[in-house]
Design a protein around this motif. Structure first.
Motif, PDB file in Angstrom:
ATOM      1  N   THR A   1       0.820  -1.189  -0.077  1.00 30.55           N
ATOM      2  CA  THR A   1       0.011   0.084   0.013  1.00 30.55           C
ATOM      3  C   THR A   1       0.834   1.278   0.094  1.00 30.55           C
ATOM      4  O   THR A   1       0.508   2.178  -0.610  1.00 30.55           O
ATOM      5  N   VAL A   2       1.940   1.264   0.729  1.00 28.16           N
ATOM      6  CA  VAL A   2       2.663   2.408   0.705  1.00 28.16           C
ATOM      7  C   VAL A   2       3.675   2.637  -0.541  1.00 28.16           C
ATOM      8  O   VAL A   2       3.741   3.843  -0.948  1.00 28.16           O
ATOM      9  N   VAL A   3       3.954   1.664  -1.211  1.00 26.63           N
ATOM     10  CA  VAL A   3       4.547   1.717  -2.530  1.00 26.63           C
ATOM     11  C   VAL A   3       3.579   2.331  -3.542  1.00 26.63           C
ATOM     12  O   VAL A   3       3.920   2.994  -4.146  1.00 26.63           O
TER      13      VAL A   3
ATOM     14  N   ALA B   1      -2.097   4.543   8.944  1.00 27.73           N
ATOM     15  CA  ALA B   1      -3.133   4.210   7.772  1.00 27.73           C
ATOM     16  C   ALA B   1      -3.769   5.712   7.437  1.00 27.73           C
ATOM     17  O   ALA B   1      -4.230   5.934   6.251  1.00 27.73           O
ATOM     18  N   GLY B   2      -3.591   6.657   8.259  1.00 34.95           N
ATOM     19  CA  GLY B   2      -4.210   7.981   7.720  1.00 34.95           C
ATOM     20  C   GLY B   2      -3.172   8.521   6.739  1.00 34.95           C
ATOM     21  O   GLY B   2      -3.852   9.295   6.274  1.00 34.95           O
TER      22      GLY B   2
ATOM     23  N   VAL C   1      -5.680   6.359  -1.931  1.00 36.61           N
ATOM     24  CA  VAL C   1      -4.617   5.563  -2.759  1.00 36.61           C
ATOM     25  C   VAL C   1      -5.368   4.613  -3.538  1.00 36.61           C
ATOM     26  O   VAL C   1      -6.283   3.682  -3.025  1.00 36.61           O
ATOM     27  N   PRO C   2      -5.435   4.759  -5.039  1.00 35.10           N
ATOM     28  CA  PRO C   2      -6.013   3.823  -5.858  1.00 35.10           C
ATOM     29  C   PRO C   2      -5.657   2.391  -5.845  1.00 35.10           C
ATOM     30  O   PRO C   2      -4.226   2.096  -5.177  1.00 35.10           O
ATOM     31  N   GLN C   3      -6.188   1.211  -5.836  1.00 34.96           N
ATOM     32  CA  GLN C   3      -5.835  -0.018  -5.577  1.00 34.96           C
ATOM     33  C   GLN C   3      -5.205  -0.420  -6.703  1.00 34.96           C
ATOM     34  O   GLN C   3      -4.182  -1.475  -6.576  1.00 34.96           O
TER      35      GLN C   3
ATOM     36  N   ALA D   1       5.967  -6.052  -8.775  1.00 31.73           N
ATOM     37  CA  ALA D   1       4.403  -5.378  -8.895  1.00 31.73           C
ATOM     38  C   ALA D   1       3.692  -5.422  -7.798  1.00 31.73           C
ATOM     39  O   ALA D   1       3.771  -6.416  -6.776  1.00 31.73           O
ATOM     40  N   THR D   2       2.788  -4.341  -7.649  1.00 30.26           N
ATOM     41  CA  THR D   2       2.136  -4.203  -6.360  1.00 30.26           C
ATOM     42  C   THR D   2       0.620  -4.041  -6.660  1.00 30.26           C
ATOM     43  O   THR D   2      -0.003  -3.138  -6.079  1.00 30.26           O
ATOM     44  N   THR D   3       0.091  -4.625  -7.541  1.00 30.01           N
ATOM     45  CA  THR D   3      -1.380  -4.345  -7.889  1.00 30.01           C
ATOM     46  C   THR D   3      -2.224  -5.201  -6.933  1.00 30.01           C
ATOM     47  O   THR D   3      -1.504  -6.162  -6.318  1.00 30.01           O
TER      48      THR D   3
END
Length: 379
Positions: free
Chosen positions: A223-225, A277-278, A283-285, A361-363
């Protein structure tokens, strides 16, 4: 025995002692995974302040610039923490010194070969060329092993060092982009290096933990990436001043939040988390992955050919005696004159080993399972 040959034998024995001593000294930290820069020498009273003032100055300049642009946001106070200063100091001072320790003996051997040996070369002593060239190669190999060992053992410190570099690329060093690229491309490359360092850290910090902890760390890192890439794209894709300023603000606050977690002492790491998390809202998936480019190791052909040509010229001058005492200066002058042009066509051998691999890849569909394996390849 002539003075020249006596000096060459001195260099030979010096290299043997230096290379063997450093190999023995670094072997246990390499194998044990405890190769943290400055872990021992950084505690010596006379040495622990070496370069620390410079590290403090870098962080103070970045904090001053962020306070000006972020209206003294509380998250920028992380740049004044002692643990973060220690990490930046270690990677800015002790890592380069360690690489110099490995590379200096081989460089000295090659310098002695280029400056003193050519006029004394004979056909029967050409073996010396291969011997000293092997010295150089071994020094390069030890240096590369140490680079990998530091990445693996001090993954959090690596994240901190790269994250501070990203902040500097937007603030205090915004105009210091390499001549062969643009500031936007340079900043994007720095962000990609941070993504790779985060992925590597996710694997290293969860080694030996239960699968649930590894999965949680991998998910948070993914998620951070995505957030880093998304916010960087907004910064470089927004031509409106207000929109760009907002995107930069969100990116900087996210990086400061990452520094808060990466600069924690190891004893305080009780929660496997990369950022709050804030800071990951909106952030798009699915975020486009980094564009596939040829491996940097495939772009060292021109520099390697250049080195081979220089070596062949040195051998030719030495065997034939065509340049006599001027062989060394001629070869060095050609190397200095042509290095600038060679770098336009490729990267140096050191760059090819030191440059991290492309982040995985981080999809959204690929996060759960491929992440640990991708992290293992990146490490």
């Amino acid at each position: 025995m002539s003075t020249r040959k006596a000096f060459l034998w001195f260099v030979f024995y010096f290299w043997i002692l230096a290379a063997s001593g450093t190999l023995v000294a670094y072997y246990i930290p390499w194998v044990g995974g405890t190769r943290v820069p400055g872990r021992l020498l950084g505690r010596v009273p006379l040495l622990k302040r070496l370069g620390r003032h410079s590290a403090k100055g870098r962080l103070a300049a970045v904090k001053s610039e962020l306070d000006r642009r972020l209206d003294s946001h509380p998250e920028s106070t992380v740049l004044t923490s002692e643990q973060l200063i220690d990490q930046v100091h270690a990677h800015a001072t002790w890592v380069p010194l360690s690489r110099a320790v490995f590379a200096a003996p081989g460089m000295l051997a090659c310098a002695a070969l280029a400056l003193l040996a050519p006029s004394a070369w004979h056909t029967s002593s050409l073996w010396a060329i291969g011997v000293y060239f092997a010295f150089f190669q071994v020094s390069v190999l030890l240096t590369c092993i140490d680079i990998w060992a530091v990445r693996n053992a001090d993954s959090a410190g690596t994240v901190t060092a790269v994250a501070v570099g990203v902040l500097e690329s937007f603030t205090t060093r915004a105009g210091a982009a390499p001549a062969k690229t643009t500031p936007a491309a340079w900043q994007s490359q720095m962000v990609e290096q941070l993504c790779t360092a985060l992925v590597r850290r996710a694997h290293r910090e969860t080694v030996g933990t239960v699968p649930g902890s590894r999965f949680a760390m991998a998910q948070n890192t993914a998620t951070v990436v995505r957030a880093l890439r998304h916010r960087t794209a907004l910064v470089h894709g927004n031509a409106v001043d207000e929109g760009r300023a907002t995107a930069e603000r969100e990116l900087w606050l996210l990086i400061c939040n990452i520094l808060t977690y990466s600069s924690r002492p190891r004893a305080d790491v009780t929660v496997f988390r990369v950022a709050d998390a804030g800071r990951l809202a909106d952030v798009p998936q699915t975020v486009p992955d980094a564009t596939a480019v040829p491996s940097p190791k495939a772009r060292v052909l021109v520099p390697l050919l250049f080195l081979c040509v220089l070596m062949a010229m040195a051998v030719g001058f030495g065997v034939t005696g065509a340049a006599a005492e001027f062989t060394g200066p001629i070869v060095i002058a050609l190397a200095m004159a042509a290095t600038h042009f060679v770098r336009r066509f490729g990267v140096t051998v050191f760059d090819s080993f030191a440059e991290p691999s492309a982040p995985p890849a981080t999809t959204g569909e690929e996060e759960p399972r491929p992440m640990p394996e991708a992290v293992r390849r990146a490490a």
